[in-house]
Design a protein around this motif. Structure first.
Motif, PDB file in Angstrom:
ATOM      1  N   ASP A   1       0.829  -1.204   0.000  1.00 55.17           N
ATOM      2  CA  ASP A   1       0.000   0.000   0.000  1.00 55.17           C
ATOM      3  C   ASP A   1       0.866   1.259   0.000  1.00 55.17           C
ATOM      4  N   LEU A   2       1.896   1.278   0.836  1.00 56.32           N
ATOM      5  CA  LEU A   2       2.783   2.443   0.890  1.00 56.32           C
ATOM      6  C   LEU A   2       3.521   2.629  -0.427  1.00 56.32           C
ATOM      7  N   SER A   3       4.043   1.526  -0.961  1.00 54.39           N
ATOM      8  CA  SER A   3       4.803   1.601  -2.200  1.00 54.39           C
ATOM      9  C   SER A   3       3.923   2.038  -3.356  1.00 54.39           C
ATOM     10  N   MET A   4       2.722   1.457  -3.443  1.00 55.46           N
ATOM     11  CA  MET A   4       1.822   1.790  -4.540  1.00 55.46           C
ATOM     12  C   MET A   4       1.353   3.238  -4.468  1.00 55.46           C
ATOM     13  N   THR A   5       1.153   3.754  -3.248  1.00 51.78           N
ATOM     14  CA  THR A   5       0.718   5.145  -3.108  1.00 51.78           C
ATOM     15  C   THR A   5       1.768   6.106  -3.652  1.00 51.78           C
ATOM     16  N   ALA A   6       3.030   5.887  -3.264  1.00 55.32           N
ATOM     17  CA  ALA A   6       4.114   6.744  -3.747  1.00 55.32           C
ATOM     18  C   ALA A   6       4.318   6.561  -5.250  1.00 55.32           C
ATOM     19  N   THR A   7       4.280   5.325  -5.699  1.00 58.32           N
ATOM     20  CA  THR A   7       4.483   5.045  -7.115  1.00 58.32           C
ATOM     21  C   THR A   7       3.364   5.636  -7.957  1.00 58.32           C
ATOM     22  N   LEU A   8       2.122   5.523  -7.482  1.00 59.38           N
ATOM     23  CA  LEU A   8       0.987   6.064  -8.217  1.00 59.38           C
ATOM     24  C   LEU A   8       1.079   7.578  -8.349  1.00 59.38           C
ATOM     25  N   THR A   9       1.500   8.253  -7.285  1.00 64.04           N
ATOM     26  CA  THR A   9       1.660   9.712  -7.345  1.00 64.04           C
ATOM     27  C   THR A   9       2.664  10.100  -8.425  1.00 64.04           C
ATOM     28  N   SER A  10       3.803   9.411  -8.454  1.00 69.34           N
ATOM     29  CA  SER A  10       4.813   9.687  -9.475  1.00 69.34           C
ATOM     30  C   SER A  10       4.295   9.355 -10.865  1.00 69.34           C
ATOM     31  N   SER A  11       3.552   8.265 -10.984  1.00 65.66           N
ATOM     32  CA  SER A  11       3.005   7.863 -12.280  1.00 65.66           C
ATOM     33  C   SER A  11       2.054   8.932 -12.817  1.00 65.66           C
ATOM     34  N   LEU A  12       1.198   9.461 -11.949  1.00 65.86           N
ATOM     35  CA  LEU A  12       0.247  10.489 -12.377  1.00 65.86           C
ATOM     36  C   LEU A  12       0.963  11.769 -12.790  1.00 65.86           C
ATOM     37  N   GLU A  13       2.028  12.140 -12.060  1.00 66.93           N
ATOM     38  CA  GLU A  13       2.769  13.352 -12.417  1.00 66.93           C
ATOM     39  C   GLU A  13       3.497  13.178 -13.751  1.00 66.93           C
ATOM     40  N   ALA A  14       4.164  12.042 -13.924  1.00 62.40           N
ATOM     41  CA  ALA A  14       4.850  11.787 -15.197  1.00 62.40           C
ATOM     42  C   ALA A  14       3.842  11.689 -16.340  1.00 62.40           C
ATOM     43  N   GLY A  15       2.724  11.012 -16.092  1.00 61.56           N
ATOM     44  CA  GLY A  15       1.689  10.890 -17.124  1.00 61.56           C
ATOM     45  C   GLY A  15       1.107  12.230 -17.513  1.00 61.56           C
ATOM     46  N   GLY A  16       0.968  13.131 -16.533  1.00 60.30           N
ATOM     47  CA  GLY A  16       0.439  14.466 -16.832  1.00 60.30           C
ATOM     48  C   GLY A  16       1.362  15.244 -17.753  1.00 60.30           C
ATOM     49  N   GLN A  17       2.670  15.159 -17.521  1.00 48.34           N
ATOM     50  CA  GLN A  17       3.625  15.841 -18.393  1.00 48.34           C
ATOM     51  C   GLN A  17       3.587  15.277 -19.812  1.00 48.34           C
TER      52      GLN A  17
END
Length: 446
Positions: A292-308
């Motif tokens: 859960d902790l890993s996925m939360t941090a990873t998902l945040t980064s994924s959304l930021e990279a995906g937005g760019q």
């Protein structure tokens, strides 16, 4: 008389059962992957089979019950495979025996697949190389700045979807998704190869299938900082069009289209017969907390990279959705690597499909993804990287070094946006005048 009739009917019934169980081998296909060779028999119906190995010399025997060969095995290209020759013959009067004369011993695996939207029944034979050395997690490659500071490269895993026995979506004039996305992935890989502070690798280098779970395993083994999977949309409504960017969803898909697409992509693993990843060696509570902790941090980064990436895609293509969508794509389910899936357009749409088949549009798509990823990492560089070292030394623009001309752009406005002079912009691109055209790629001087 009645007994004879009963016996005759019984014989006819038995004959009909045998006929319905018989199957024809309509075609045979072969693919070579880095660590295995896949042989696929296209069948007219389901079959029973068994395989066994023989030594001195090495051979693999494939017995297929109630089968007839209707395809030429001699047309298979056996170069760069462990197969030296393919022989076949009848067995027990109604079975088929295929013998693979091998150059070297292999680890065989076989399974049957039910029909899907693309193929009918299939028998798959995988020959895994025995002499393949495992990938060793070596120290990340480093780069040295002019000031003597050392920082590693940012590693990008570039994944071309589908491949081999899985063509993906079929679109405009028979255009196959697996071919289009591999070309875009190769162009993206080349862009990163020329960019200081970045290094990339192709998860799938040729026309062969890699399991969805295995793709994330490869990315983890190569210490990827970002996993980007390239695809081309398909939808039952041919009017659907535009590019999309996806990240993993913890609660399911965010739209009907996303749900449908996730189901389509996930079904690809039925072709590969790939297993799952588990945390069985961890305490259940601990595994849940860690994931859960890993996925939360990873998902945040994924959304930021995906937005760019999505913003850059919007400069060259119509967007299907103007936000990063989230869906349950198996290929994105890596708890420790930020992952995005880029749908470059709808291959089933006549306009999108025609553009996806052209090299110039493939180049622009690769450049847009490259610029988005680069901008994300210049804003949020991983520790101890070359890019992080540059950011510590002073302000870094971090924007794209290449720009695709859009409608309404002028050379002076672009020069102002990137804080360069019009003359330097003109000189860098060997322009004799200020005239530019839509779709033209400009190189921004440093």
């Amino acid at each position: 008389m009645i007994n004879r009739l009963v016996m005759l009917l019984a014989c006819v019934s038995l004959w009909l059962v045998n006929v319905t169980q018989a199957a024809d081998i309509k075609g045979v296909r072969l693919w070579r992957a880095p660590d295995n060779t896949r042989l696929v028999f296209d069948l007219s119906g389901p079959v029973d089979h068994k395989i066994f190995e023989l030594e001195n010399p090495d051979r693999l025997v494939i017995d297929i019950k109630q089968a007839k060969l209707k395809s030429a095995l001699s047309e298979l290209t056996l170069s760069n495979t462990p197969i030296n020759k393919v022989r076949h013959g009848k067995r027990n009067g109604h079975d088929l025996r295929v013998v693979l004369d091998l150059k070297t011993a292999v680890r065989p695996r076989s399974f049957v697949l039910k029909p899907n939207q693309t193929y009918g029944d299939r028998l798959v034979i995988d020959l895994y190389d025995r002499n393949v050395k495992p990938i060793v997690k070596s120290a990340p490659q480093v780069a040295i700045t002019s000031s003597g500071r050392v920082g590693r490269d940012i590693i990008i895993a570039v994944d071309a979807g589908h491949g081999g026995d899985d063509p993906g979506a079929i679109g405009y004039r028979g255009l196959r998704e697996k071919d289009v996305v591999l070309k875009i992935a190769r162009r993206l890989h080349q862009l990163f190869a020329r960019e200081p502070g970045f290094k990339s690798f192709l998860v799938r280098e040729g026309d062969y299938y890699v399991g969805l779970r295995q793709r994330t395993v490869i990315a983890r083994q190569r210490r990827a900082d970002l996993f980007v999977s390239i695809h081309a949309d398909a939808f039952k409504n041919r009017r659907a069009n535009g590019a999309s960017v996806f990240a993993i969803s913890q609660r399911g898909a965010t739209s009907e289209t996303a749900r449908w697409l996730a189901s389509r992509e996930n079904s690809s693993d039925l072709i590969g017969g790939v297993g799952n990843v588990s945390l069985s060696d961890k305490d259940a509570t601990l595994a849940g907390v860690l994931l859960d902790l890993s996925m939360t941090a990873t998902l945040t980064s994924s959304l930021e990279a995906g937005g760019q990436v999505l913003r850059q895609m919007g400069q060259i293509s119509r967007l299907h959705k103007r936000h990063v969508e989230q869906a349950g794509f198996l290929v994105l389910k890596s708890p420790d690597i930020p992952s995005i899936l880029v749908e470059t357009g709808f291959i089933t749409n006549p306009i999108d499909g025609k553009k996806l088949g052209t090299g110039s549009h493939q180049e622009r798509l690769a450049l847009a993804v490259f610029n988005g990823i680069k901008k994300y990492f210049y804003q949020s560089p991983p520790a101890n990287t070359y890019v992080a070292q540059l950011k510590q030394r002073g302000p870094v623009r971090g924007g794209p070094t290449r720009y695709v001309i859009q409608r309404g752009d002028t050379l002076s406005e672009i020069a102002s946006r990137y804080n360069v002079s019009v003359s330097s912009l003109r000189s860098r691109n060997k322009l004799k005048a200020d005239r530019i055209r839509i779709g033209q790629i400009l190189h921004i001087p440093n």
